[in-house]
Write a protein that holds these residues in place. Sequence first.
Motif, PDB file in Angstrom:
ATOM      1  N   PRO A  70     -25.184  -0.749  -5.075  1.00 16.64           N
ATOM      2  CA  PRO A  70     -26.340   0.157  -5.114  1.00 16.64           C
ATOM      3  C   PRO A  70     -27.501  -0.464  -5.847  1.00 16.64           C
ATOM      4  CG  PRO A  70     -24.676   0.805  -6.714  1.00 16.64           C
ATOM      5  CD  PRO A  70     -24.072  -0.295  -5.897  1.00 16.64           C
ATOM      6  N   PRO A  71     -28.727   0.016  -5.602  1.00 15.05           N
ATOM      7  CA  PRO A  71     -29.888  -0.505  -6.326  1.00 15.05           C
ATOM      8  C   PRO A  71     -29.711  -0.303  -7.820  1.00 15.05           C
ATOM      9  CG  PRO A  71     -30.541   0.917  -4.510  1.00 15.05           C
ATOM     10  CD  PRO A  71     -29.066   1.064  -4.675  1.00 15.05           C
ATOM     11  N   SER A  72     -30.232  -1.216  -8.621  1.00  6.00           N
ATOM     12  CA  SER A  72     -30.073  -1.102 -10.060  1.00  6.00           C
ATOM     13  C   SER A  72     -31.207  -0.308 -10.667  1.00  6.00           C
ATOM     14  CB  SER A  72     -30.030  -2.492 -10.695  1.00  6.00           C
ATOM     15  OG  SER A  72     -31.220  -3.166 -10.455  1.00  6.00           O
ATOM     16  N   ILE A  97     -39.270   5.623  -0.740  1.00  3.98           N
ATOM     17  CA  ILE A  97     -40.271   4.728  -0.169  1.00  3.98           C
ATOM     18  C   ILE A  97     -39.876   3.310  -0.581  1.00  3.98           C
ATOM     19  CG2 ILE A  97     -42.699   4.042  -0.139  1.00  3.98           C
ATOM     20  CD1 ILE A  97     -43.368   6.909  -1.059  1.00  3.98           C
ATOM     21  N   GLN A  98     -39.647   2.442   0.388  1.00  5.55           N
ATOM     22  CA  GLN A  98     -39.307   1.050   0.078  1.00  5.55           C
ATOM     23  C   GLN A  98     -40.580   0.213   0.090  1.00  5.55           C
ATOM     24  OE1 GLN A  98     -36.014  -0.689   2.325  1.00  5.55           O
ATOM     25  NE2 GLN A  98     -37.076  -2.655   2.331  1.00  5.55           N
ATOM     26  N   THR A  99     -40.717  -0.679  -0.902  1.00 10.44           N
ATOM     27  CA  THR A  99     -41.916  -1.517  -0.994  1.00 10.44           C
ATOM     28  C   THR A  99     -41.558  -2.927  -1.418  1.00 10.44           C
ATOM     29  OG1 THR A  99     -44.073  -1.780  -2.079  1.00 10.44           O
ATOM     30  CG2 THR A  99     -42.327  -0.783  -3.379  1.00 10.44           C
ATOM     31  N   ASP A 100     -42.385  -3.893  -1.008  1.00  7.71           N
ATOM     32  CA  ASP A 100     -42.197  -5.261  -1.479  1.00  7.71           C
ATOM     33  C   ASP A 100     -43.125  -5.586  -2.640  1.00  7.71           C
ATOM     34  OD1 ASP A 100     -44.648  -5.539  -0.234  1.00  7.71           O
ATOM     35  OD2 ASP A 100     -44.086  -7.270   0.976  1.00  7.71           O
ATOM     36  N   ALA A 101     -43.882  -4.608  -3.141  1.00  7.11           N
ATOM     37  CA  ALA A 101     -44.641  -4.828  -4.379  1.00  7.11           C
ATOM     38  C   ALA A 101     -43.648  -5.169  -5.487  1.00  7.11           C
ATOM     39  CB  ALA A 101     -45.440  -3.582  -4.750  1.00  7.11           C
ATOM     40  N   ALA A 102     -43.946  -6.192  -6.275  1.00 10.01           N
ATOM     41  CA  ALA A 102     -42.998  -6.649  -7.298  1.00 10.01           C
ATOM     42  C   ALA A 102     -42.725  -5.538  -8.309  1.00 10.01           C
ATOM     43  CB  ALA A 102     -43.555  -7.878  -8.003  1.00 10.01           C
ATOM     44  N   ILE A 103     -41.464  -5.124  -8.383  1.00  9.64           N
ATOM     45  CA  ILE A 103     -41.006  -4.107  -9.322  1.00  9.64           C
ATOM     46  C   ILE A 103     -39.836  -4.694 -10.087  1.00  9.64           C
ATOM     47  CG2 ILE A 103     -39.951  -1.826  -9.529  1.00  9.64           C
ATOM     48  CD1 ILE A 103     -41.501  -0.981  -7.063  1.00  9.64           C
ATOM     49  N   ASN A 104     -39.857  -4.541 -11.401  1.00  6.41           N
ATOM     50  CA  ASN A 104     -38.852  -5.149 -12.260  1.00  6.41           C
ATOM     51  C   ASN A 104     -38.396  -4.166 -13.322  1.00  6.41           C
ATOM     52  OD1 ASN A 104     -38.612  -8.190 -11.570  1.00  6.41           O
ATOM     53  ND2 ASN A 104     -40.821  -7.845 -11.565  1.00  6.41           N
ATOM     54  N   PRO A 105     -37.335  -4.503 -14.076  1.00  4.41           N
ATOM     55  CA  PRO A 105     -36.916  -3.625 -15.169  1.00  4.41           C
ATOM     56  C   PRO A 105     -38.091  -3.288 -16.078  1.00  4.41           C
ATOM     57  CG  PRO A 105     -35.299  -5.346 -14.841  1.00  4.41           C
ATOM     58  CD  PRO A 105     -36.453  -5.688 -13.943  1.00  4.41           C
ATOM     59  N   ASN A 137     -41.872   4.804  -9.142  1.00  3.23           N
ATOM     60  CA  ASN A 137     -41.027   3.616  -9.064  1.00  3.23           C
ATOM     61  C   ASN A 137     -39.740   3.854  -9.847  1.00  3.23           C
ATOM     62  OD1 ASN A 137     -43.019   2.262  -7.567  1.00  3.23           O
ATOM     63  ND2 ASN A 137     -44.099   1.729  -9.440  1.00  3.23           N
ATOM     64  N   SER A 138     -38.607   3.630  -9.193  1.00  2.00           N
ATOM     65  CA  SER A 138     -37.368   4.079  -9.814  1.00  2.00           C
ATOM     66  C   SER A 138     -36.215   3.093  -9.765  1.00  2.00           C
ATOM     67  CB  SER A 138     -36.921   5.391  -9.152  1.00  2.00           C
ATOM     68  OG  SER A 138     -35.779   5.922  -9.765  1.00  2.00           O
ATOM     69  N   SER A 139     -36.106   2.272  -8.730  1.00  2.14           N
ATOM     70  CA  SER A 139     -34.942   1.395  -8.635  1.00  2.14           C
ATOM     71  C   SER A 139     -35.277   0.160  -7.815  1.00  2.14           C
ATOM     72  CB  SER A 139     -33.751   2.136  -7.998  1.00  2.14           C
ATOM     73  OG  SER A 139     -34.111   2.657  -6.740  1.00  2.14           O
ATOM     74  N   ILE A 140     -34.422  -0.848  -7.942  1.00  2.00           N
ATOM     75  CA  ILE A 140     -34.600  -2.090  -7.203  1.00  2.00           C
ATOM     76  C   ILE A 140     -33.265  -2.544  -6.647  1.00  2.00           C
ATOM     77  CG2 ILE A 140     -36.609  -2.914  -8.485  1.00  2.00           C
ATOM     78  CD1 ILE A 140     -34.766  -4.681 -10.139  1.00  2.00           C
ATOM     79  N   ARG A 141     -33.324  -3.251  -5.560  1.00  2.00           N
ATOM     80  CA  ARG A 141     -32.151  -3.950  -5.042  1.00  2.00           C
ATOM     81  C   ARG A 141     -32.216  -5.373  -5.572  1.00  2.00           C
ATOM     82  NH1 ARG A 141     -27.785  -1.940  -2.486  1.00  2.00           N
ATOM     83  NH2 ARG A 141     -29.056  -0.862  -0.946  1.00  2.00           N
ATOM     84  N   THR A 142     -31.098  -5.896  -6.044  1.00  2.00           N
ATOM     85  CA  THR A 142     -31.083  -7.259  -6.556  1.00  2.00           C
ATOM     86  C   THR A 142     -30.068  -8.085  -5.780  1.00  2.00           C
ATOM     87  OG1 THR A 142     -29.329  -6.995  -8.201  1.00  2.00           O
ATOM     88  CG2 THR A 142     -31.556  -6.305  -8.846  1.00  2.00           C
ATOM     89  N   ALA A 143     -30.174  -9.396  -5.937  1.00  2.00           N
ATOM     90  CA  ALA A 143     -29.209 -10.294  -5.308  1.00  2.00           C
ATOM     91  C   ALA A 143     -27.911 -10.338  -6.086  1.00  2.00           C
ATOM     92  CB  ALA A 143     -29.800 -11.703  -5.197  1.00  2.00           C
ATOM     93  N   SER A 144     -27.911  -9.775  -7.282  1.00  2.00           N
ATOM     94  CA  SER A 144     -26.738  -9.764  -8.145  1.00  2.00           C
ATOM     95  C   SER A 144     -25.911  -8.523  -7.872  1.00  2.00           C
ATOM     96  CB  SER A 144     -27.169  -9.787  -9.617  1.00  2.00           C
ATOM     97  OG  SER A 144     -26.095  -9.462 -10.470  1.00  2.00           O
ATOM     98  N   ALA A 168     -31.709  -8.451 -13.685  1.00  2.00           N
ATOM     99  CA  ALA A 168     -32.203  -9.158 -12.512  1.00  2.00           C
ATOM    100  C   ALA A 168     -33.610  -8.718 -12.149  1.00  2.00           C
ATOM    101  CB  ALA A 168     -31.247  -8.932 -11.343  1.00  2.00           C
ATOM    102  N   GLY A 169     -34.347  -9.627 -11.520  1.00  2.00           N
ATOM    103  CA  GLY A 169     -35.740  -9.346 -11.207  1.00  2.00           C
ATOM    104  C   GLY A 169     -35.964  -8.983  -9.763  1.00  2.00           C
ATOM    105  N   SER A 170     -37.233  -8.825  -9.411  1.00  2.00           N
ATOM    106  CA  SER A 170     -37.618  -8.365  -8.084  1.00  2.00           C
ATOM    107  C   SER A 170     -37.329  -9.419  -7.022  1.00  2.00           C
ATOM    108  CB  SER A 170     -39.110  -8.031  -8.070  1.00  2.00           C
ATOM    109  OG  SER A 170     -39.546  -7.755  -6.768  1.00  2.00           O
ATOM    110  N   ILE A 171     -36.776  -8.960  -5.902  1.00  2.00           N
ATOM    111  CA  ILE A 171     -36.647  -9.814  -4.723  1.00  2.00           C
ATOM    112  C   ILE A 171     -37.375  -9.160  -3.551  1.00  2.00           C
ATOM    113  CG2 ILE A 171     -34.501 -10.918  -5.420  1.00  2.00           C
ATOM    114  CD1 ILE A 171     -33.038  -8.963  -3.535  1.00  2.00           C
TER     115      ILE A 171
END
Length: 422
Positions: free
Chosen positions: A6-8, A248-256, A274-281, A288-291
């Motif tokens: 799940p998104p972190s 709403i999914q966005t590619d704007a850089a979002i990070n912890p 802005n609430s959550s991100i999907r990471t490669a981890s 983990a940061g924005s992908i």
Amino acid sequence: MNDTPPPSFYGQSDPDERPTSAFGPAPGSHPAPPPAATEKRRGRGGFAAAVVTASLLLGGAAGLGGAAAYDAWYDEDAPASSNVATRTSPVVDQGEAPAEAGSVQEVASAVLPSVVKIDVLSSQGAGSGSGIILSDDGTILTNNHVVEGAGAGGSISVGFEDGTRADATVLGTDPLTDTAVIRADDVSGLTPATLGQSGNVAVGQQVVAIGSPFGLDATVTSGIVSALERPVNVGSDSEGNATTYPAIQTDAAINPGNSGGPLVDMTGSVVGINSSIRTASSSTQGGAGSIGLGFSIPIDEVMPIVDQMIAGETPTHARLGITVSDASVPADAQPGDPVQPTGETGARVGEVTDGSTAGEAGLESGDVITRVEDSPIESADDLVATVRSYRPGDEVTVTYTRDGEESTADLTLDSDAEGATS
């Protein structure tokens, strides 16, 4: 079953996070002598931007080491005299760059005064996130996961764009939509954000995210809307109810640390939180940061709940009165067992609560819900997120299959005001 992690959450930054690279030679290093040439190369030193003080100092040392090596190198090789004229680049005062109408710069200028940095101290440690000013006397919207640590003897402080700070208290929280409202103490004259309508957002349109990633307040990033109504499940509350919303999914850089900050359209209107991100981890927490896969809670879906929290009421949510699972997973599958997909899509009905709107409409255990109104349902998360986008009392048409036959049911959504819901 969807085996993608799940998104972190990204409400709290990781104090152990370090940059992955640094520019410039390390302190004490000695570059090789330059090759013989009539024109000497210019050395380059620098330091890596980082979040914590130790990393900033390390980066600075690397830059200083590079500068020191450059000076020693060229002092030794410099000729005693030279007849070559020295030329330097002219320095001009170009003035402040004007903001073009509809540009990211113009949007940032308008919205930054309405965004705050939120710092939370709790028994678990310290964390930070972002918030959106709703009123000039300090009502602020943020994520529940940003402030939930302050509930047990913790504290909250808010930093404003002008550099001032204030303590804050929690007015209300809603784990099911991951939203919360806080009030900054003894403030006035703030700039409330302009709230837009997320229902007007289209895939491909440009958006801007503002917040405090990794504690770096007043950070502006931009991108596009990548997808709409993306079902995002970020866990569950203490009673097992899923925290799921149609994001709403966005590619704007979002990070912890961006958590709770606004996603705005190019009019400067807030369309999401802005609430959550999907990471490669596979990690579901923090570092983990924005992908390029960020998720925002649509503002239209949560404002009725926000209004309830501001009024001191307990938030309520729409429900069908059933438990559900993914139709792609066999109904008799056990946790840990290898799963052979069924080939079906939808949300399979499990238990049906006595007296619920689903039960009265004739839904039964084993039915597979495939659509709510015009929204296709491909999984259990899809159904939960879609139902959460409605309010108790709304009338909807549910399409479902039973023994291969498709049927529909018209029903009025229940409320969870009287108890827990699935």
